[in-house]
Each structure stands twice: as C-alpha cells, then as structure tokens.
Scaffold this motif. Structure first.
Motif, PDB file in Angstrom:
ATOM      1  N   LEU A  73       0.804  -1.219   0.000  1.00  0.00           N
ATOM      2  CA  LEU A  73       0.000   0.000   0.000  1.00  0.00           C
ATOM      3  C   LEU A  73       0.839   1.272   0.000  1.00  0.00           C
ATOM      4  O   LEU A  73       0.298   2.372   0.187  1.00  0.00           O
ATOM      5  CB  LEU A  73      -0.931  -0.011   1.216  1.00  0.00           C
ATOM      6  N   VAL A  74       2.149   1.148  -0.209  1.00  0.00           N
ATOM      7  CA  VAL A  74       3.042   2.307  -0.233  1.00  0.00           C
ATOM      8  C   VAL A  74       4.004   2.154  -1.397  1.00  0.00           C
ATOM      9  O   VAL A  74       4.074   1.097  -2.024  1.00  0.00           O
ATOM     10  CB  VAL A  74       3.834   2.443   1.093  1.00  0.00           C
ATOM     11  N   ASP A  75       4.773   3.218  -1.660  1.00  0.00           N
ATOM     12  CA  ASP A  75       5.785   3.166  -2.705  1.00  0.00           C
ATOM     13  C   ASP A  75       7.103   3.693  -2.153  1.00  0.00           C
ATOM     14  O   ASP A  75       7.140   4.435  -1.156  1.00  0.00           O
ATOM     15  CB  ASP A  75       5.349   3.993  -3.914  1.00  0.00           C
ATOM     16  N   GLY A 175       7.537   8.843   8.673  1.00  0.00           N
ATOM     17  CA  GLY A 175       8.827   8.715   8.004  1.00  0.00           C
ATOM     18  C   GLY A 175       8.682   8.556   6.509  1.00  0.00           C
ATOM     19  O   GLY A 175       7.619   8.799   5.928  1.00  0.00           O
ATOM     20  N   VAL A 176       9.788   8.126   5.884  1.00  0.00           N
ATOM     21  CA  VAL A 176       9.843   7.930   4.439  1.00  0.00           C
ATOM     22  C   VAL A 176      10.209   6.478   4.161  1.00  0.00           C
ATOM     23  O   VAL A 176      11.140   5.934   4.764  1.00  0.00           O
ATOM     24  CB  VAL A 176      10.879   8.873   3.789  1.00  0.00           C
ATOM     25  N   ILE A 177       9.459   5.862   3.252  1.00  0.00           N
ATOM     26  CA  ILE A 177       9.685   4.467   2.888  1.00  0.00           C
ATOM     27  C   ILE A 177      10.932   4.350   2.012  1.00  0.00           C
ATOM     28  O   ILE A 177      11.137   5.146   1.090  1.00  0.00           O
ATOM     29  CB  ILE A 177       8.466   3.896   2.139  1.00  0.00           C
ATOM     30  N   ASN A 178      11.739   3.333   2.270  1.00  0.00           N
ATOM     31  CA  ASN A 178      12.912   3.076   1.450  1.00  0.00           C
ATOM     32  C   ASN A 178      12.623   1.922   0.475  1.00  0.00           C
ATOM     33  O   ASN A 178      11.487   1.732   0.076  1.00  0.00           O
ATOM     34  CB  ASN A 178      14.114   2.799   2.345  1.00  0.00           C
ATOM     35  N   PHE A 182      10.215  -6.911  -2.044  1.00  0.00           N
ATOM     36  CA  PHE A 182       9.258  -7.939  -2.443  1.00  0.00           C
ATOM     37  C   PHE A 182       8.147  -7.344  -3.297  1.00  0.00           C
ATOM     38  O   PHE A 182       7.824  -6.159  -3.194  1.00  0.00           O
ATOM     39  CB  PHE A 182       8.639  -8.611  -1.211  1.00  0.00           C
ATOM     40  N   LYS A 183       7.544  -8.218  -4.117  1.00  0.00           N
ATOM     41  CA  LYS A 183       6.410  -7.840  -4.940  1.00  0.00           C
ATOM     42  C   LYS A 183       5.156  -8.522  -4.411  1.00  0.00           C
ATOM     43  O   LYS A 183       5.214  -9.482  -3.651  1.00  0.00           O
ATOM     44  CB  LYS A 183       6.638  -8.231  -6.405  1.00  0.00           C
ATOM     45  N   ARG A 184       4.028  -8.006  -4.843  1.00  0.00           N
ATOM     46  CA  ARG A 184       2.755  -8.590  -4.438  1.00  0.00           C
ATOM     47  C   ARG A 184       2.692 -10.064  -4.856  1.00  0.00           C
ATOM     48  O   ARG A 184       3.066 -10.431  -5.962  1.00  0.00           O
ATOM     49  CB  ARG A 184       1.609  -7.819  -5.087  1.00  0.00           C
ATOM     50  N   GLY A 185       2.212 -10.903  -3.940  1.00  0.00           N
ATOM     51  CA  GLY A 185       2.123 -12.334  -4.193  1.00  0.00           C
ATOM     52  C   GLY A 185       3.315 -13.118  -3.691  1.00  0.00           C
ATOM     53  O   GLY A 185       3.301 -14.359  -3.722  1.00  0.00           O
ATOM     54  N   SER A 186       4.366 -12.442  -3.231  1.00  0.00           N
ATOM     55  CA  SER A 186       5.554 -13.134  -2.724  1.00  0.00           C
ATOM     56  C   SER A 186       5.220 -13.883  -1.438  1.00  0.00           C
ATOM     57  O   SER A 186       4.406 -13.435  -0.626  1.00  0.00           O
ATOM     58  CB  SER A 186       6.670 -12.125  -2.453  1.00  0.00           C
ATOM     59  N   LEU A 187       5.875 -15.034  -1.257  1.00  0.00           N
ATOM     60  CA  LEU A 187       5.745 -15.773  -0.011  1.00  0.00           C
ATOM     61  C   LEU A 187       6.745 -15.199   0.978  1.00  0.00           C
ATOM     62  O   LEU A 187       7.957 -15.259   0.759  1.00  0.00           O
ATOM     63  CB  LEU A 187       5.998 -17.263  -0.229  1.00  0.00           C
TER      64      LEU A 187
END
Length: 377
Positions: A73-75, A175-178, A182-187
């Motif tokens: 939900l973030v970038d 804060g700020v996301i770094n 991982f991508k969506r669907g990763s285990l």
C-alpha cells in the motif's frame, strides 16, 4: 717579453670586464617576488571533518508472521504517517486459528458450566448425607479444571487474534519508505525484511575529532561564560553549503584505539528532506586561535617531511628555514616554532629559489593581504 706582458694585461682587463658585466646582468635579473611580514593575530580558522549522516530514526520493517503478500500500500520514497497500513499479508490461515480457538473457548465454557451444575448437585447430596464429602472435593476439582480450561482457551484465542493483527504491517512512526524488495504475491517468511523506514525531520551527522580537539571543545563547554551550544556548518557531497546550521549535542565515551579519535554528533534540521540516511558530507568547525602566527600554505615547501619557507634577510637574500607547525587548517599553517613575528617570507614563486639568491621583495598589496588573512577569520 714586453709584448707578452701587454697581452696578459689585455686579457685580464677583458676577463674583469666580462665578470663585471655578468655580475651586473645577474643583479639586474634578480626576480621580483611578493613578500609578507609575519605578525601575531587572533584568528578563527575553519576545519573540515568527514561525516556520515543518519536519520534520527531508521528502522527495519520486518514481517512477524509468515504468509503471502496480498497488498503493498506504499511506494519507495513516499512519506507515511504513524499507524498507516503499509503491507497486508493473507490472514486466512490465522483466521482459521481464531475460529478454532473460539470453538475451544466455547467448549471450555460449556464444560465449566456443566461442572458447576454437577458440583451443586453433589453439594446437595452431601448435605443430605446421601454421598460422602470426598465426592464434593472431586466435584470442586473438576470445576477448577474446567475454569482453568477457559483461561487457556481464552489465551489461545487472544494469541490467534494477535497473529491475525500481525498480518497488517503498519508504520511505527512518521517517516519515508525506502526500498521495497518484495512484490505482491511473494511468499514472506517470518522475520523477512519488507522495507526500512526513515524519520528525516532531523538528521544526525557523526564525525571524528582528535583527543586534543576534543579536550579543547569540552573545556569551552565547561566554561560558565560559554554555555551556548556549539553551532557547526555542513558541506554536502558536492561541497555546496547546507542552508541550515547544526548543533553539537553529544559525544561518544570511548576513543578509537587505532586512530585516537572520538566521535561527535551534530543534529541538523531537515525541513525539505534534502538530507538522506547514509549520505556523506563534511562538518566545518570554527576554531579560535589567539596570537597565532599564520603561514600561508602557498609559501611552504616540504623536504623529507619537514616544512620550510624562504626567509628574506636585510640584504634581500633568501635563506630556507624550517619551522614546526602546531596544526594545519584550511590554507594556513599555525606556527609552533621556527618563525617569529617580523620575519619576512616569500609568498609566491618559491619553486625557482635557492639559498643565497637575491630577490627584489615586493610587499603584498594591503588589500590582498587583508583578504588573505580575512579568509582565516
């Protein structure tokens, strides 16, 4: 014989005339070089220290349970707020645990209710002397066991609900996301690094100073007349000045054994988020020196790790003289010994000089001399 004597006299005259002309030519070719006269003065010198920048908070955001990554939900590089949902793992298997624990709790509560009814019946029979008192003790034990089962089932239910909550990963602070590895669907495995979060509102700059500089700073800090916090400047990696001043707040407690230095920490405001965690720069400290003799670096040459200047004597001849600097700051040496106020030294053009050469000294223009020393203030 008379003719031979006349020839010798003629030759001597020619040789003397030639030597005289050569001497005059040499005298005429004496170079004109800028010269400065050393003086004692109070100076404020700049000293730069390599520094590493760190966010006041920089934490790893890790998964505390395993599962498939349903939502991101973030970038990268985007700001987030405390409590904001960052990642969502699939909660299905943990919800199954909740349902199972809920059933176990309901079963335990039913068993406790049944045990309580049974104890009431046994108690009545004991009162009428139909059964022995030992049966009552047994009924009480069964009730206590049933109640303990309720507590265990309720604890398991709370744990299962907690696991479900851990599938929603939220920001622990603003804060700020770094980077997002991982991508969506990763285990995702338990403990996997999902990202790091940096609080960039303020930045720490760490830099090392020598023991001598540390003592000078601490003594000034303990001086009751100098209670203000020491401000410092920051030069960015491209040597451009950072627009906000920082403040030295603390030091480490241990000197590094190999280098003999100790780390200082300065804090800088970062309202525009220009500074980033892991960046580098240079801390610029101002050092006050009283009654210092300053020698421009341009006037100094080195021979076998010793520092020399050309001193001009009263007859305008130059002689190399070694001196010992107490420190080297920016474009100047601060003299510890070997030179004194009043000495005249060659400022530029020292590459072609040799001991005993005569020069035509030209005092450095007043404006240039003032500008030279002004750069050390």
């Amino acid at each position: 014989m008379q003719s031979y004597s006349g020839l010798l006299a003629l030759l001597s005259t020619i040789i003397l005339a030639s030597c005289s002309a050569h001497s005059e030519k040499k005298q005429e070719s004496a170079p004109t070089l800028p010269v400065i006269q050393l003086t004692q003065q109070d100076a404020t010198l700049d000293h730069d220290y390599a520094s590493n920048l760190e966010a006041v908070q920089n934490v790893e955001v890790r998964a505390r349970v395993a599962g498939y990554l349903d939502k991101i939900l973030v970038d990268e590089g985007k700001p987030v707020h405390k409590g904001q949902l960052l990642f969502q793992l699939n909660p299905t298997e943990y919800q199954v645990e909740v349902d199972r624990a809920q059933s176990s709790l309901e079963s335990a509560m039913a068993q406790a209710e049944s045990a309580e009814v049974e104890m009431g019946r046994v108690k009545l029979l004991v009162t009428k002397n139909v059964i022995s008192p030992s049966e009552l003790k047994l009924a009480k034990s069964k009730l206590e066991t049933a109640r303990a089962g309720i507590n265990g089932a309720r604890s398991a239910l709370n744990k299962a609900r907690f696991h479900v909550s851990l599938t929603s990963i939220r920001a622990p602070f603003d804060g700020v996301i770094n980077r997002l590895p991982f991508k969506r669907g990763s285990l995702i495995e338990e403990g996997a690094l999902l990202t790091t979060l940096s609080d960039l509102r303020e930045m720490y700059a760490y830099f090392n100073v020598s023991e001598k500089e540390y003592l000078s700073f601490i003594k000034k800090r303990l001086d009751p007349e100098k209670t203000t916090v020491r401000e410092v400047d920051l030069l960015l990696a491209d040597d451009s000045p950072y627009p906000y001043k920082g403040k030295i707040e603390t030091t480490e407690t241990v000197f590094e054994g190999n280098s003999g230095t100790i780390a200082f920490r300065a804090t800088f405001p970062n309202p525009k988020r220009l500074l980033r965690h892991g960046a580098t720069g240079k801390i610029r400290l101002e050092t006050d020196v009283d009654d210092a003799i300053l020698v421009p670096q341009r006037a100094v040459f080195e021979v076998q790790d010793k520092n020399f200047v050309y001193v001009v004597d009263a007859s305008n001849k130059v002689r190399s003289r070694s001196f010992i600097p107490s420190s080297r700051v920016d474009q100047f040496y601060i003299v510890q010994s070997g030179l004194k106020p009043g000495d005249r030294i060659v400022y530029e053009g020292i590459q072609s000089l040799k001991d005993g050469m005569r020069i035509v000294p030209k005092a450095l223009p007043a404006k240039r001399l003032q500008a030279l020393y002004a750069s050390a203030r």
